[in-house]
Motif scaffolding. Structure first.
Motif, PDB file in Angstrom:
ATOM      1  N   SER A 116     102.380  20.568  43.089  1.00 46.12           N
ATOM      2  CA  SER A 116     101.931  21.248  41.876  1.00 46.12           C
ATOM      3  C   SER A 116     103.061  21.939  41.123  1.00 46.12           C
ATOM      4  CB  SER A 116     100.864  22.296  42.228  1.00 46.12           C
ATOM      5  OG  SER A 116     101.401  23.285  43.102  1.00 46.12           O
ATOM      6  N   PHE A 117     104.220  22.087  41.765  1.00 47.83           N
ATOM      7  CA  PHE A 117     105.321  22.820  41.138  1.00 47.83           C
ATOM      8  C   PHE A 117     105.796  22.078  39.892  1.00 47.83           C
ATOM      9  CE2 PHE A 117     109.826  23.951  40.665  1.00 47.83           C
ATOM     10  CZ  PHE A 117     109.734  25.332  40.654  1.00 47.83           C
ATOM     11  N   HIS A 118     105.733  22.742  38.751  1.00 47.52           N
ATOM     12  CA  HIS A 118     106.134  22.147  37.474  1.00 47.52           C
ATOM     13  C   HIS A 118     105.509  20.769  37.267  1.00 47.52           C
ATOM     14  CE1 HIS A 118     108.884  24.989  35.579  1.00 47.52           C
ATOM     15  NE2 HIS A 118     109.295  25.318  36.780  1.00 47.52           N
ATOM     16  N   ASN A 119     104.208  20.678  37.622  1.00 49.94           N
ATOM     17  CA  ASN A 119     103.438  19.442  37.390  1.00 49.94           C
ATOM     18  C   ASN A 119     104.083  18.216  38.022  1.00 49.94           C
ATOM     19  OD1 ASN A 119     101.438  20.761  35.766  1.00 49.94           O
ATOM     20  ND2 ASN A 119     102.925  20.798  34.079  1.00 49.94           N
ATOM     21  N   ASN A 120     104.668  18.442  39.197  1.00 50.17           N
ATOM     22  CA  ASN A 120     105.263  17.364  39.989  1.00 50.17           C
ATOM     23  C   ASN A 120     106.481  16.734  39.321  1.00 50.17           C
ATOM     24  OD1 ASN A 120     105.273  16.001  42.453  1.00 50.17           O
ATOM     25  ND2 ASN A 120     104.208  14.219  41.608  1.00 50.17           N
ATOM     26  N   GLU A 121     107.105  17.440  38.398  1.00 48.58           N
ATOM     27  CA  GLU A 121     108.328  16.940  37.765  1.00 48.58           C
ATOM     28  C   GLU A 121     109.540  17.273  38.630  1.00 48.58           C
ATOM     29  OE1 GLU A 121     108.642  18.538  33.867  1.00 48.58           O
ATOM     30  OE2 GLU A 121     106.705  17.767  33.200  1.00 48.58           O
ATOM     31  N   ASP A 122     110.557  16.447  38.537  1.00 49.84           N
ATOM     32  CA  ASP A 122     111.766  16.710  39.324  1.00 49.84           C
ATOM     33  C   ASP A 122     112.721  17.654  38.614  1.00 49.84           C
ATOM     34  OD1 ASP A 122     113.120  15.174  37.374  1.00 49.84           O
ATOM     35  OD2 ASP A 122     112.944  13.355  38.558  1.00 49.84           O
ATOM     36  N   LYS A 123     112.450  17.970  37.330  1.00 56.32           N
ATOM     37  CA  LYS A 123     113.228  18.943  36.550  1.00 56.32           C
ATOM     38  C   LYS A 123     114.715  18.613  36.511  1.00 56.32           C
ATOM     39  CE  LYS A 123     111.473  21.703  34.739  1.00 56.32           C
ATOM     40  NZ  LYS A 123     110.777  21.648  33.426  1.00 56.32           N
ATOM     41  N   GLY A 124     115.039  17.327  36.495  1.00 54.07           N
ATOM     42  CA  GLY A 124     116.431  16.910  36.350  1.00 54.07           C
ATOM     43  C   GLY A 124     117.156  16.682  37.658  1.00 54.07           C
ATOM     44  N   PHE A 125     116.580  17.080  38.797  1.00 54.92           N
ATOM     45  CA  PHE A 125     117.199  16.788  40.080  1.00 54.92           C
ATOM     46  C   PHE A 125     117.144  15.279  40.330  1.00 54.92           C
ATOM     47  CE2 PHE A 125     116.566  21.257  40.377  1.00 54.92           C
ATOM     48  CZ  PHE A 125     117.469  21.733  41.314  1.00 54.92           C
ATOM     49  N   ASP A 126     118.057  14.781  41.160  1.00 56.02           N
ATOM     50  CA  ASP A 126     118.102  13.340  41.421  1.00 56.02           C
ATOM     51  C   ASP A 126     116.820  12.853  42.087  1.00 56.02           C
ATOM     52  OD1 ASP A 126     120.722  13.087  40.391  1.00 56.02           O
ATOM     53  OD2 ASP A 126     121.572  13.752  42.312  1.00 56.02           O
ATOM     54  N   PHE A 127     116.289  13.667  42.994  1.00 56.82           N
ATOM     55  CA  PHE A 127     115.087  13.294  43.728  1.00 56.82           C
ATOM     56  C   PHE A 127     114.240  14.539  43.959  1.00 56.82           C
ATOM     57  CE2 PHE A 127     118.458  10.360  44.865  1.00 56.82           C
ATOM     58  CZ  PHE A 127     117.851   9.113  44.740  1.00 56.82           C
ATOM     59  N   LYS A 128     112.957  14.316  44.241  1.00 59.23           N
ATOM     60  CA  LYS A 128     112.070  15.408  44.632  1.00 59.23           C
ATOM     61  C   LYS A 128     111.282  14.997  45.869  1.00 59.23           C
ATOM     62  CE  LYS A 128     108.254  18.414  43.342  1.00 59.23           C
ATOM     63  NZ  LYS A 128     107.114  18.697  42.445  1.00 59.23           N
ATOM     64  N   ILE A 129     111.182  15.902  46.835  1.00 59.07           N
ATOM     65  CA  ILE A 129     110.339  15.712  48.009  1.00 59.07           C
ATOM     66  C   ILE A 129     109.274  16.801  47.990  1.00 59.07           C
ATOM     67  CG2 ILE A 129     110.238  15.693  50.524  1.00 59.07           C
ATOM     68  CD1 ILE A 129     113.037  14.639  50.595  1.00 59.07           C
ATOM     69  N   ASN A 130     108.026  16.406  48.042  1.00 55.76           N
ATOM     70  CA  ASN A 130     106.928  17.355  47.990  1.00 55.76           C
ATOM     71  C   ASN A 130     106.623  17.947  49.367  1.00 55.76           C
ATOM     72  OD1 ASN A 130     106.469  16.924  45.211  1.00 55.76           O
ATOM     73  ND2 ASN A 130     105.206  15.127  45.647  1.00 55.76           N
ATOM     74  N   TYR A 131     106.184  19.194  49.367  1.00 56.53           N
ATOM     75  CA  TYR A 131     105.742  19.817  50.620  1.00 56.53           C
ATOM     76  C   TYR A 131     104.661  18.970  51.284  1.00 56.53           C
ATOM     77  CZ  TYR A 131     108.028  24.372  49.711  1.00 56.53           C
ATOM     78  OH  TYR A 131     108.934  25.391  49.506  1.00 56.53           O
ATOM     79  N   GLU A 132     103.800  18.370  50.462  1.00 56.81           N
ATOM     80  CA  GLU A 132     102.701  17.568  51.012  1.00 56.81           C
ATOM     81  C   GLU A 132     103.220  16.415  51.867  1.00 56.81           C
ATOM     82  OE1 GLU A 132     101.064  19.766  47.508  1.00 56.81           O
ATOM     83  OE2 GLU A 132     102.951  18.750  47.984  1.00 56.81           O
ATOM     84  N   GLU A 133     104.350  15.838  51.477  1.00 56.39           N
ATOM     85  CA  GLU A 133     104.949  14.769  52.262  1.00 56.39           C
ATOM     86  C   GLU A 133     105.524  15.308  53.575  1.00 56.39           C
ATOM     87  OE1 GLU A 133     107.150  11.886  49.412  1.00 56.39           O
ATOM     88  OE2 GLU A 133     106.849  13.764  48.322  1.00 56.39           O
ATOM     89  N   LEU A 134     106.019  16.533  53.532  1.00 58.15           N
ATOM     90  CA  LEU A 134     106.525  17.146  54.759  1.00 58.15           C
ATOM     91  C   LEU A 134     105.371  17.491  55.706  1.00 58.15           C
ATOM     92  CD1 LEU A 134     109.303  19.497  53.308  1.00 58.15           C
ATOM     93  CD2 LEU A 134     109.522  17.173  54.202  1.00 58.15           C
ATOM     94  N   VAL A 135     104.244  17.906  55.141  1.00 64.02           N
ATOM     95  CA  VAL A 135     103.047  18.148  55.959  1.00 64.02           C
ATOM     96  C   VAL A 135     102.673  16.870  56.706  1.00 64.02           C
ATOM     97  CG1 VAL A 135     100.558  18.585  55.876  1.00 64.02           C
ATOM     98  CG2 VAL A 135     102.126  20.043  54.580  1.00 64.02           C
ATOM     99  N   GLU A 136     102.678  15.763  55.994  1.00 69.11           N
ATOM    100  CA  GLU A 136     102.342  14.480  56.619  1.00 69.11           C
ATOM    101  C   GLU A 136     103.347  14.113  57.705  1.00 69.11           C
ATOM    102  OE1 GLU A 136     101.571   9.797  55.308  1.00 69.11           O
ATOM    103  OE2 GLU A 136     101.927  11.348  53.796  1.00 69.11           O
ATOM    104  N   TYR A 137     104.623  14.385  57.432  1.00 67.95           N
ATOM    105  CA  TYR A 137     105.661  14.096  58.433  1.00 67.95           C
ATOM    106  C   TYR A 137     105.406  14.876  59.722  1.00 67.95           C
ATOM    107  CZ  TYR A 137     110.093  14.724  60.893  1.00 67.95           C
ATOM    108  OH  TYR A 137     111.054  14.809  61.878  1.00 67.95           O
ATOM    109  N   PHE A 138     105.165  16.177  59.598  1.00 69.56           N
ATOM    110  CA  PHE A 138     104.959  16.997  60.791  1.00 69.56           C
ATOM    111  C   PHE A 138     103.645  16.666  61.494  1.00 69.56           C
ATOM    112  CE2 PHE A 138     107.962  19.959  58.592  1.00 69.56           C
ATOM    113  CZ  PHE A 138     108.940  19.934  59.573  1.00 69.56           C
ATOM    114  N   ALA A 139     102.615  16.393  60.722  1.00 69.97           N
ATOM    115  CA  ALA A 139     101.310  16.083  61.307  1.00 69.97           C
ATOM    116  C   ALA A 139     101.350  14.794  62.121  1.00 69.97           C
ATOM    117  CB  ALA A 139     100.257  15.981  60.211  1.00 69.97           C
ATOM    118  N   ASN A 140     102.209  13.856  61.724  1.00 74.20           N
ATOM    119  CA  ASN A 140     102.273  12.554  62.388  1.00 74.20           C
ATOM    120  C   ASN A 140     103.435  12.430  63.364  1.00 74.20           C
ATOM    121  OD1 ASN A 140     100.027  11.609  60.926  1.00 74.20           O
ATOM    122  ND2 ASN A 140     101.322  11.011  59.200  1.00 74.20           N
TER     123      ASN A 140
END
Length: 232
Positions: A116-140
């Motif tokens: 949800s941060f800045h409507n899922n925009e990367d704001k000019g960074f090369d890449f963005k990783i969402n917390y939600e993807e990290l949740v999935e990583y740890f859960a699995n």
């Protein structure tokens, strides 16, 4: 949903730092989100809160190839605070300085934040990783056992905080003042047990000390910072 109250960016910084240092799967997860994904790189080190004349990196993660050439991930972690002025440009300048000084061969910038941060925009960074993807990583991740429960809970609590509506606008001058004040307290008055400060808005004008003996005695001890900031 059960949550951990008061989750800060520092909490997530330290979670990320722990995983970079201890888990190759986690290192590979971030490499696969970078322009280095097709390179065979070996982890060297991860550092948190790296400061130089251009500002501060939340995390810097270094890897090397078979020729011992160093490649770096520069990570900016956000829960719900807005960007400081020219923050991305200062990350880019920092990386270019590392290249110019022959510290690294190349770098990439990654924003780590809730979806949800800045409507899922990367704001000019090369890449963005969402917390939600990290949740999935740890859960699995079966390697973590029951410890994955805490890590996913911490991230989910940060995600919930990010959607609570308040978006703090960090003030770089105030933030730097608080950090300098904290470092001075470590040298001169460790017994005050001042917590390491996170990013601060312009309204953060009073520093409190929460020594447990003062609390037991029901004494509240603080220091007005606004008068010092006004003299800068």
């Amino acid at each position: 949903m059960t949550k951990i109250s008061g989750v800060s960016e520092r909490d997530i910084d330290l979670l990320l730092l722990e995983e970079f240092i201890s888990a190759k799967k986690f290192q590979d997860l971030f490499l696969n989100y970078s322009k280095f994904k097709d390179m065979k790189l070996e982890f060297i080190e991860a550092q948190r809160s790296v400061t130089d004349s251009t500002g501060e990196s939340d995390l810097e993660v270094s890897f090397k190839n078979i020729n011992n050439e160093v490649f770096m991930l520069l990570l900016e972690n956000k829960v719900n605070a807005n960007f400081q002025k020219d923050q991305l440009n200062r990350y880019l300048q920092r990386g270019e300085n590392y290249k110019k000084n022959n510290k690294i061969i190349d770098f990439t910038t990654i924003l780590v934040a809730p979806k949800s941060f800045h409507n899922n925009e990367d704001k000019g960074f090369d890449f963005k990783i969402n917390y939600e993807e990290l949740v999935e990583y740890f859960a699995n991740n079966s390697d973590l056992g029951v410890r994955s429960t805490y890590k996913t809970l911490l991230l989910k609590s940060a995600i919930e905080k990010s959607t609570s509506g308040y978006q703090m606008e960090a003030d770089s001058s105030v933030t730097n003042f608080w950090k300098d004040y904290w470092e001075l307290s470590l040298d001169m008055a460790k017994e005050l047990y001042m917590d390491e400060p996170s990013q601060k808005p312009s309204s953060s004008s009073f520093i409190y000390f929460r020594n447990m003996y003062l609390l037991y005695a029901r004494i509240q001890f603080g220091h007005p910072a606004h008068s010092y900031l006004a003299s800068w």
